[in-house]
Design a protein around this motif. Structure first.
Motif, PDB file in Angstrom:
ATOM      1  N   ALA A 161     123.011 105.638  76.718  1.00 44.32           N
ATOM      2  CA  ALA A 161     123.967 106.313  77.600  1.00 44.32           C
ATOM      3  C   ALA A 161     123.757 107.826  77.565  1.00 44.32           C
ATOM      4  N   ALA A 162     123.422 108.361  76.389  1.00 47.06           N
ATOM      5  CA  ALA A 162     123.163 109.797  76.283  1.00 47.06           C
ATOM      6  C   ALA A 162     121.925 110.177  77.083  1.00 47.06           C
ATOM      7  N   PHE A 163     120.883 109.344  77.022  1.00 50.65           N
ATOM      8  CA  PHE A 163     119.679 109.601  77.820  1.00 50.65           C
ATOM      9  C   PHE A 163     120.021 109.552  79.306  1.00 50.65           C
ATOM     10  N   ALA A 164     120.846 108.597  79.694  1.00 53.03           N
ATOM     11  CA  ALA A 164     121.255 108.477  81.098  1.00 53.03           C
ATOM     12  C   ALA A 164     122.042 109.697  81.556  1.00 53.03           C
ATOM     13  N   ARG A 165     122.767 110.327  80.643  1.00 55.83           N
ATOM     14  CA  ARG A 165     123.497 111.547  81.009  1.00 55.83           C
ATOM     15  C   ARG A 165     122.547 112.667  81.406  1.00 55.83           C
ATOM     16  N   LEU A 166     121.385 112.715  80.795  1.00 52.97           N
ATOM     17  CA  LEU A 166     120.380 113.705  81.202  1.00 52.97           C
ATOM     18  C   LEU A 166     119.916 113.427  82.629  1.00 52.97           C
ATOM     19  N   LEU A 167     119.629 112.167  82.917  1.00 52.80           N
ATOM     20  CA  LEU A 167     119.196 111.822  84.271  1.00 52.80           C
ATOM     21  C   LEU A 167     120.300 112.105  85.284  1.00 52.80           C
ATOM     22  N   ASP A 168     121.539 111.885  84.879  1.00 50.84           N
ATOM     23  CA  ASP A 168     122.662 112.141  85.771  1.00 50.84           C
ATOM     24  C   ASP A 168     122.804 113.627  86.108  1.00 50.84           C
ATOM     25  N   GLN A 169     122.313 114.485  85.210  1.00 54.88           N
ATOM     26  CA  GLN A 169     122.318 115.926  85.498  1.00 54.88           C
ATOM     27  C   GLN A 169     121.318 116.289  86.592  1.00 54.88           C
ATOM     28  N   GLY A 170     120.352 115.403  86.825  1.00 57.51           N
ATOM     29  CA  GLY A 170     119.329 115.675  87.828  1.00 57.51           C
ATOM     30  C   GLY A 170     117.927 115.767  87.282  1.00 57.51           C
ATOM     31  N   TRP A 171     117.764 115.590  85.962  1.00 56.86           N
ATOM     32  CA  TRP A 171     116.415 115.576  85.387  1.00 56.86           C
ATOM     33  C   TRP A 171     115.679 114.319  85.831  1.00 56.86           C
ATOM     34  N   VAL A 172     114.379 114.442  86.028  1.00 54.43           N
ATOM     35  CA  VAL A 172     113.564 113.344  86.550  1.00 54.43           C
ATOM     36  C   VAL A 172     112.648 112.817  85.453  1.00 54.43           C
ATOM     37  N   ASP A 173     112.729 111.524  85.198  1.00 50.69           N
ATOM     38  CA  ASP A 173     111.874 110.834  84.239  1.00 50.69           C
ATOM     39  C   ASP A 173     110.497 110.675  84.892  1.00 50.69           C
ATOM     40  N   ALA A 174     109.562 111.543  84.513  1.00 51.35           N
ATOM     41  CA  ALA A 174     108.291 111.650  85.243  1.00 51.35           C
ATOM     42  C   ALA A 174     107.474 110.370  85.189  1.00 51.35           C
ATOM     43  N   LEU A 175     107.409 109.714  84.033  1.00 52.60           N
ATOM     44  CA  LEU A 175     106.604 108.505  83.937  1.00 52.60           C
ATOM     45  C   LEU A 175     107.126 107.421  84.880  1.00 52.60           C
ATOM     46  N   ARG A 176     108.441 107.247  84.913  1.00 48.29           N
ATOM     47  CA  ARG A 176     109.009 106.224  85.789  1.00 48.29           C
ATOM     48  C   ARG A 176     109.004 106.658  87.250  1.00 48.29           C
ATOM     49  N   ALA A 177     108.982 107.950  87.508  1.00 45.18           N
ATOM     50  CA  ALA A 177     108.871 108.398  88.897  1.00 45.18           C
ATOM     51  C   ALA A 177     107.529 107.986  89.484  1.00 45.18           C
ATOM     52  N   VAL A 178     106.494 107.972  88.658  1.00 40.96           N
ATOM     53  CA  VAL A 178     105.155 107.603  89.123  1.00 40.96           C
ATOM     54  C   VAL A 178     104.933 106.100  89.033  1.00 40.96           C
ATOM     55  N   GLN A 179     105.422 105.481  87.956  1.00 36.64           N
ATOM     56  CA  GLN A 179     105.264 104.028  87.778  1.00 36.64           C
ATOM     57  C   GLN A 179     106.635 103.403  87.526  1.00 36.64           C
ATOM     58  N   PRO A 180     107.362 103.061  88.585  1.00 32.31           N
ATOM     59  CA  PRO A 180     108.730 102.570  88.425  1.00 32.31           C
ATOM     60  C   PRO A 180     108.827 101.224  87.702  1.00 32.31           C
ATOM     61  N   GLN A 181     107.807 100.396  87.808  1.00 31.59           N
ATOM     62  CA  GLN A 181     107.855  99.052  87.246  1.00 31.59           C
ATOM     63  C   GLN A 181     106.766  98.872  86.195  1.00 31.59           C
ATOM     64  N   GLY A 182     107.014  97.929  85.300  1.00 29.92           N
ATOM     65  CA  GLY A 182     105.985  97.514  84.356  1.00 29.92           C
ATOM     66  C   GLY A 182     105.996  98.301  83.059  1.00 29.92           C
ATOM     67  N   PRO A 183     105.247  97.805  82.069  1.00 33.69           N
ATOM     68  CA  PRO A 183     105.204  98.451  80.754  1.00 33.69           C
ATOM     69  C   PRO A 183     104.568  99.838  80.819  1.00 33.69           C
ATOM     70  N   LEU A 184     105.149 100.747  80.074  1.00 38.05           N
ATOM     71  CA  LEU A 184     104.602 102.095  79.893  1.00 38.05           C
ATOM     72  C   LEU A 184     104.743 102.482  78.422  1.00 38.05           C
ATOM     73  N   TRP A 185     104.261 101.604  77.550  1.00 35.13           N
ATOM     74  CA  TRP A 185     104.466 101.835  76.125  1.00 35.13           C
ATOM     75  C   TRP A 185     103.833 103.156  75.680  1.00 35.13           C
ATOM     76  N   THR A 186     104.525 103.852  74.791  1.00 37.87           N
ATOM     77  CA  THR A 186     103.960 105.053  74.162  1.00 37.87           C
ATOM     78  C   THR A 186     103.935 104.933  72.640  1.00 37.87           C
TER      79      THR A 186
END
Length: 257
Positions: free
Chosen positions: A175-200
């Motif tokens: 929920a805390a991470f979601a609050r950052l996105l709610d501020q308008g920050w963009v999750d760059a990895l998911r912006a480029v690859q919305p679906q599927g594994p992106l393990w780091t």
């Protein structure tokens, strides 16, 4: 401009791995976490010989963060996350590089959960959310890059039911991470690859890497103006398969001029 984040898991022990990756990937800016080195032990000379200037906040045994820049000197704006002067853990550093404000952050793991370490994690991320709001209000291009120790959704973990109760997937941390996105920050990895594994991250235990049982814990969050310049993003998985590798792989973005 290519910006990367990499939890190197001991910068001196993994220095050959780091230098090899820098030579092949050639990022312009790198945010490092978990240096596990005091300030005086940071390998500044070796990185400079590889073409990178660096600023860092080290700490003995654990923690430690740094920002590297190829052919440029980062200009430090902060060496600690504001909000708690008593917190001396080296988990945040911020610098200006070529017109972009870059933060390298290492959010607390929080285990065991519940307990004091998880309480510290939530307090730390609350401070991050407050500082992020101030950065966004300043209307400057910002990237908040690092090991967040949060798998934001069920899609960011190989088998969610195996991790129930862990601080990395705790609903309050998510929920805390979601609050950052709610501020308008963009999750760059998911912006480029919305679906599927992106393990780091793949733990060293139980053959997690050979069996590709990973999590997405490392993120690059972009201010809206910077997100408009996003051209590509990805994870350099091959770095995790090298000898003496960190349990994390570098994640990166490419920005248009």
């Amino acid at each position: 401009m290519k910006i990367a984040t990499f939890n190197v898991n001991n910068v001196n022990r993994r220095l050959p791995n780091l230098l090899a990756w820098l030579g092949s990937a050639r990022p312009d800016v790198v945010c490092l976490q978990e240096l596990k080195a005091e300030d005086r032990a940071f390998p500044e000379a070796a990185l400079r010989a590889a073409g990178y200037e660096a600023v860092w906040a080290g700490q003995k045994t654990w923690n430690g963060v740094a920002i590297l820049a190829r052919g440029a000197r980062p200009v430090v704006t902060r060496r600690r996350l504001p909000g708690d002067p008593s917190d001396l853990q080296a988990r945040y550093i911020e610098a200006a590089v070529e017109g972009v404000l870059v933060a390298s952050l290492y959010l607390p793991n929080g285990n065991p959960n519940p307990g004091p370490k998880f309480d510290y994690k939530l307090a730390w991320v609350d401070r991050l959310v407050a500082h992020a709001a101030n950065l966004k209000a300043a209307s400057v291009p910002v990237v908040l890059a690092g090991d967040y120790n949060v798998a934001p959704t069920e899609a960011d973990i190989y088998q969610p039911n195996h991790w129930a109760g862990d601080a990395l997937v705790d609903p309050q941390a998510r929920a805390a991470f979601a609050r950052l996105l709610d501020q308008g920050w963009v999750d760059a990895l998911r912006a480029v690859q919305p679906q599927g594994p992106l393990w780091t991250f793949w733990a060293y235990i139980r053959r997690r890497w050979p069996n590709d049982k990973g999590l997405r814990l490392d993120h690059l969050l972009l201010s809206p103006d910077l997100a408009a310049r996003l051209r590509d993003a990805g994870v350099d998985r091959s770095a995790r398969g090298e000898d003496n590798a960190s349990d994390h792989a570098p994640a990166w973005i490419e920005l248009r001029p």
